[in-house]
Scaffold this active site. Structure first.
Site, mmCIF file in Angstrom:
data_model
loop_
_atom_site.group_PDB
_atom_site.id
_atom_site.type_symbol
_atom_site.label_atom_id
_atom_site.label_comp_id
_atom_site.label_asym_id
_atom_site.label_seq_id
_atom_site.Cartn_x
_atom_site.Cartn_y
_atom_site.Cartn_z
ATOM 1 N N GLY A 12 0.812 -1.214 0.000
ATOM 2 C CA GLY A 12 0.000 0.000 0.000
ATOM 3 C C GLY A 12 0.842 1.260 0.000
ATOM 4 N N ASP A 13 0.180 2.389 -0.268
ATOM 5 C CA ASP A 13 0.829 3.706 -0.255
ATOM 6 C C ASP A 13 1.952 3.817 -1.279
ATOM 7 O OD1 ASP A 13 -0.869 4.328 1.899
ATOM 8 O OD2 ASP A 13 0.560 3.459 3.316
ATOM 9 N N GLU A 14 1.807 3.116 -2.381
ATOM 10 C CA GLU A 14 2.845 3.161 -3.421
ATOM 11 C C GLU A 14 2.735 4.417 -4.270
ATOM 12 O OE1 GLU A 14 0.588 0.728 -3.150
ATOM 13 O OE2 GLU A 14 1.588 -1.200 -2.831
ATOM 14 N N LYS A 18 -1.716 9.197 -7.168
ATOM 15 C CA LYS A 18 -1.048 10.057 -8.156
ATOM 16 C C LYS A 18 -1.158 9.434 -9.551
ATOM 17 C CE LYS A 18 3.322 11.767 -9.825
ATOM 18 N NZ LYS A 18 4.772 11.878 -9.732
ATOM 19 N N GLY A 40 -5.875 5.740 1.817
ATOM 20 C CA GLY A 40 -5.510 7.156 1.853
ATOM 21 C C GLY A 40 -4.683 7.434 0.625
ATOM 22 N N HIS A 41 -5.270 8.133 -0.326
ATOM 23 C CA HIS A 41 -4.559 8.417 -1.573
ATOM 24 C C HIS A 41 -4.315 9.920 -1.654
ATOM 25 C CE1 HIS A 41 -6.270 4.502 -3.539
ATOM 26 N NE2 HIS A 41 -5.715 4.295 -2.373
ATOM 27 N N GLN A 223 -5.446 -0.309 -1.075
ATOM 28 C CA GLN A 223 -4.533 -1.290 -0.499
ATOM 29 C C GLN A 223 -3.610 -1.880 -1.588
ATOM 30 O OE1 GLN A 223 -8.145 -1.553 0.472
ATOM 31 N NE2 GLN A 223 -7.374 0.086 1.737
ATOM 32 N N THR A 238 -5.700 -6.762 4.724
ATOM 33 C CA THR A 238 -7.013 -6.158 4.847
ATOM 34 C C THR A 238 -8.039 -7.239 4.500
ATOM 35 O OG1 THR A 238 -8.357 -4.225 4.321
ATOM 36 C CG2 THR A 238 -7.136 -5.233 2.484
ATOM 37 N N THR A 299 -4.056 8.102 6.276
ATOM 38 C CA THR A 299 -5.313 7.833 6.972
ATOM 39 C C THR A 299 -5.165 7.950 8.486
ATOM 40 O OG1 THR A 299 -6.062 6.440 5.185
ATOM 41 C CG2 THR A 299 -7.125 6.079 7.296
ATOM 42 N N THR A 300 -4.122 7.321 9.038
ATOM 43 C CA THR A 300 -4.006 7.284 10.503
ATOM 44 C C THR A 300 -2.840 8.132 11.024
ATOM 45 O OG1 THR A 300 -2.642 5.302 10.344
ATOM 46 C CG2 THR A 300 -5.017 4.974 10.664
ATOM 47 N N PRO A 303 3.623 6.459 11.597
ATOM 48 C CA PRO A 303 4.857 6.382 10.811
ATOM 49 C C PRO A 303 4.878 5.067 10.046
ATOM 50 C CG PRO A 303 5.339 6.439 13.188
ATOM 51 C CD PRO A 303 3.857 6.482 13.043
ATOM 52 N N GLY A 414 8.748 12.926 -7.805
ATOM 53 C CA GLY A 414 8.209 13.909 -6.869
ATOM 54 C C GLY A 414 6.705 13.738 -6.784
HETATM 55 P P1 GDP Z 1 -1.549 5.460 -2.371
HETATM 56 O O1 GDP Z 1 -2.259 5.034 -1.149
HETATM 57 O O2 GDP Z 1 -0.965 4.320 -3.129
HETATM 58 O O3 GDP Z 1 -2.350 6.373 -3.258
HETATM 59 O O4 GDP Z 1 -0.295 6.310 -1.879
HETATM 60 P P2 GDP Z 1 -0.324 7.468 -0.743
HETATM 61 O O5 GDP Z 1 -0.931 8.676 -1.331
HETATM 62 O O6 GDP Z 1 -0.853 6.937 0.534
HETATM 63 O O7 GDP Z 1 1.227 7.659 -0.483
HETATM 64 C C1 GDP Z 1 2.104 8.058 -1.483
HETATM 65 C C2 GDP Z 1 2.731 9.409 -1.072
HETATM 66 O O8 GDP Z 1 3.844 9.669 -1.905
HETATM 67 C C3 GDP Z 1 1.805 10.589 -1.268
HETATM 68 O O9 GDP Z 1 2.070 11.528 -0.266
HETATM 69 C C4 GDP Z 1 2.171 11.126 -2.643
HETATM 70 O O10 GDP Z 1 1.942 12.528 -2.775
HETATM 71 C C5 GDP Z 1 3.653 10.853 -2.653
HETATM 72 N N1 GDP Z 1 4.229 10.546 -3.967
HETATM 73 C C6 GDP Z 1 3.678 9.861 -5.008
HETATM 74 N N2 GDP Z 1 4.585 9.711 -6.000
HETATM 75 C C7 GDP Z 1 5.723 10.293 -5.560
HETATM 76 C C8 GDP Z 1 7.036 10.447 -6.120
HETATM 77 O O11 GDP Z 1 7.344 9.983 -7.218
HETATM 78 N N3 GDP Z 1 7.968 11.103 -5.332
HETATM 79 C C9 GDP Z 1 7.672 11.604 -4.104
HETATM 80 N N4 GDP Z 1 8.641 12.213 -3.413
HETATM 81 N N5 GDP Z 1 6.441 11.475 -3.565
HETATM 82 C C10 GDP Z 1 5.490 10.832 -4.275
HETATM 83 P P1 IMO Z 2 -3.881 2.588 0.517
HETATM 84 O O1 IMO Z 2 -5.042 2.421 -0.425
HETATM 85 C C1 IMO Z 2 -1.406 0.878 3.680
HETATM 86 C C2 IMO Z 2 -3.359 -1.945 6.413
HETATM 87 C C3 IMO Z 2 -3.547 -1.527 7.857
HETATM 88 C C4 IMO Z 2 -3.459 -2.888 8.536
HETATM 89 C C5 IMO Z 2 -4.166 -3.805 7.546
HETATM 90 C C6 IMO Z 2 -5.623 -4.084 7.886
HETATM 91 O O2 IMO Z 2 -3.688 3.975 0.999
HETATM 92 O O3 IMO Z 2 -2.650 1.966 -0.044
HETATM 93 P P2 IMO Z 2 -7.833 -2.618 7.735
HETATM 94 O O4 IMO Z 2 -8.218 -1.345 8.427
HETATM 95 O O5 IMO Z 2 -7.871 -2.539 6.254
HETATM 96 O O6 IMO Z 2 -8.589 -3.804 8.258
HETATM 97 O O7 IMO Z 2 -6.298 -2.872 8.164
HETATM 98 O O8 IMO Z 2 -4.081 -3.164 6.280
HETATM 99 N N1 IMO Z 2 -3.919 -0.994 5.418
HETATM 100 C C7 IMO Z 2 -3.168 -0.197 4.642
HETATM 101 N N2 IMO Z 2 -1.844 0.011 4.602
HETATM 102 N N3 IMO Z 2 -2.193 1.502 2.785
HETATM 103 C C8 IMO Z 2 -3.529 1.277 2.776
HETATM 104 O O9 IMO Z 2 -4.357 1.782 1.835
HETATM 105 C C9 IMO Z 2 -4.078 0.423 3.759
HETATM 106 N N4 IMO Z 2 -5.338 0.001 4.055
HETATM 107 C C10 IMO Z 2 -5.216 -0.875 5.057
HETATM 108 O O10 IMO Z 2 -2.525 -0.666 8.274
HETATM 109 O O11 IMO Z 2 -2.119 -3.304 8.605
HETATM 110 MG MG MG Z 3 -2.266 5.390 0.912
#
Ligand code: GDP
Ligand code: IMO
Ligand code: MG
Length: 427
Positions: A12-14, A18, A40-41, A223, A238, A299-300, A303, A414
């Site tokens: 997640g959070d890749e 974006k 959380g995107h 996720q 999840t 989302t939360t 760290p 970025g």
């Molecule tokens: P998602 O859940 O997969 O949509 O990813 P998140 O938004 O939770 O986390 C990705 C974070 O990295 C966000 O704060 C984006 O603004 C940031 N981000 C995305 N692509 C890049 C990148 O290429 N470089 C940097 N420095 N930040 C990025």
């Molecule tokens: P995005 O879409 C990172 C993790 C939680 C926990 C597990 C189960 O932003 O990539 P849940 O509340 O879904 O039952 O929690 O999954 N988790 C994520 N980790 N990015 C997410 O979403 C996540 N959604 C859930 O931290 O370990």
């Molecule tokens: Mg996220």
């Protein structure tokens, strides 16, 4: 005709938000097909930053229809708060449609999530506490409340009564909490009906007709592969299907319609919550990645745990999802290291294992086997072509491409929309 899937290739959070936003202006529909407001995107457009939880990231693209698919679990309070927040910032959300079959997160599901985590103690999952797991459990137990149920008060009441029958026993007798009143739940859910009515749609039919009319549909996962309930690091996952298979069941689009699968993968790795993470760093390098990458949950606020790139995981994600193209994000975060380790295989109890171990125990025991690549110190955030990157960064990307199971078509340098290098078009 094209149906394109975006999935997370790690934990997640890749940077799925974006990636979706970049394509938003060129697609007609963006569908969220799994999860709920555990996601959380973050999308950055110029000096504006948007944190989306329940709404698909396509909501920010004026020409595109955002769809909440049947596979999503919807917290209605959060939905309307998010809509109001965007409206206040001048974003038009009037095109949003929601599947009549999507399930609703009731207040008791949030309560169950929190008490269950507390009850688990050291065995907790580290959930986001949003009620996601209990709502999917109700769905599978055939005790769920769907969006359409809100439009028939008699049925709604019956379903809430059914859902609470056993839950109230558990809440009072095991968790020592007060019982939940049926009336309270029904009343809250009914309060959303008027706003919900114009949004509700037969989304599988809508999407089918869109594809037949040659519209482009983008399916945006919440996720990621390693958090998928079937293919992730169970039980530290999840409760939804976050992979390409889930894109079909969670939207009603058939597998034969999928034309492309885009895997989003960070140039290193992160994880939030509990569970195995072979390349996790507990030293200054981990701190530096967290600082450079601003790795704190959208989302939360937790760290994020940080570690080096894990190629067996990328290959696993490529296989499970049928990835045709990777978007490699956050390459800029790796600026400043003399050499960068990349996990190419694992050592599992003294044996080299090249792919994701078959068992959970194997994965818990997996120690990374590293290869080292030359780092770079130049600021790459202004690079817009592959050739703009320093030689060492180019080599790093090409080496990852060789071992990750699919071509790397786009590179993020970025958070801003513009901070993107396109090697191969994604549509
Ligand atoms: P998602 O859940 O997969 O949509 O990813 P998140 O938004 O939770 O986390 C990705 C974070 O990295 C966000 O704060 C984006 O603004 C940031 N981000 C995305 N692509 C890049 C990148 O290429 N470089 C940097 N420095 N930040 C990025
Ligand atoms: P995005 O879409 C990172 C993790 C939680 C926990 C597990 C189960 O932003 O990539 P849940 O509340 O879904 O039952 O929690 O999954 N988790 C994520 N980790 N990015 C997410 O979403 C996540 N959604 C859930 O931290 O370990
Ligand atoms: Mg996220």
């Amino acid at each position: 005709m094209p149906a394109v899937v975006i999935v997370g290739a790690q934990w997640g959070d890749e940077g799925k938000g974006k990636a979706t936003d970049i394509l938003g202006s060129r697609v007609d529909y963006v569908v969220k097909f799994n999860g709920g407001n555990n996601a959380g995107h973050t999308v950055v457009i110029g000096d504006q930053k948007y944190a989306l939880h329940l709404l698909p990231s396509g909501i920010l693209s004026p020409g595109c229809v955002p769809v909440i698919g049947n596979g999503v679990v919807v917290d209605l309070k959060v939905l309307f708060e998010e809509i109001d927040g965007l409206n206040e910032r001048g974003i038009d959300t009037s095109k949003l449609v929601i599947s009549s079959n999507a399930h609703v997160i009731a207040d008791y599901n949030r309560t169950m999530d929190k008490v269950a985590e507390r009850f688990l103690g050291s065995r907790k999952i580290g959930t986001t506490g949003r009620g996601i797991g209990p709502t999917y459990a109700d769905k599978m137990n055939r005790l769920g409340i769907r969006v359409q149920d809100l439009f028939d008060e008699k049925i709604l009441r019956q379903k809430v009564e059914g859902a609470l029958e056993l839950k109230n026993q558990i809440l009072t007798k095991i968790y020592n909490r007060r019982a939940v009143e049926v009336d309270e739940i029904v009343e809250e859910l009914l309060s959303y009906v008027d706003r919900l009515r114009p949004m509700m749609a037969d989304t599988p039919l809508l999407l089918h007709e869109a594809l037949a009319a040659d519209k482009t549909v983008l399916l945006e996962a919440g996720q990621a592969t390693l958090l998928d309930v079937d293919h992730g690091t169970y039980p530290f996952v999840t409760s939804s299907s976050a992979t390409t298979g889930g894109a079909c069941t969670g939207s009603g689009i058939a597998p034969t319609e999928i034309t492309r699968v885009i895997g989003i993968v960070k140039a290193y790795a992160t994880r939030v919550g509990e569970g195995p993470f072979p390349t996790e760093l507990f030293d200054d390098d981990g701190e530096q990645l967290r600082k450079n990458g601003a790795e704190f949950g959208t989302t939360t606020g937790r760290p994020r745990r940080c570690g080096w790139y894990d190629a067996p995981i990328a290959r696993y994600a490529a296989r499970i999802n049928g990835v045709t193209d990777f978007v490699l994000t956050k390459l800029d975060v790796l600026t400043g290291w003399d050499r960068i380790p990349v996990c190419v295989a694992y050592d599992v109890d003294g044996e080299r294992v090249d792919e994701m171990p078959m068992t959970q125990t194997g994965f818990h025991h997996a120690k990374p086997v590293y290869e080292f690549f030359e780092g770079w110190h130049e600021d790459i955030s202004g690079a817009r072509t592959f050739e703009d990157l320093p030689q060492a960064a180019q080599t790093y990307v090409l080496e990852l491409e060789k071992i990750s199971g699919a071509r790397i078509s786009t590179i993020g340098v970025g958070p801003d929309r513009e901070q993107t290098i396109v090697r191969h078009d994604l549509l």
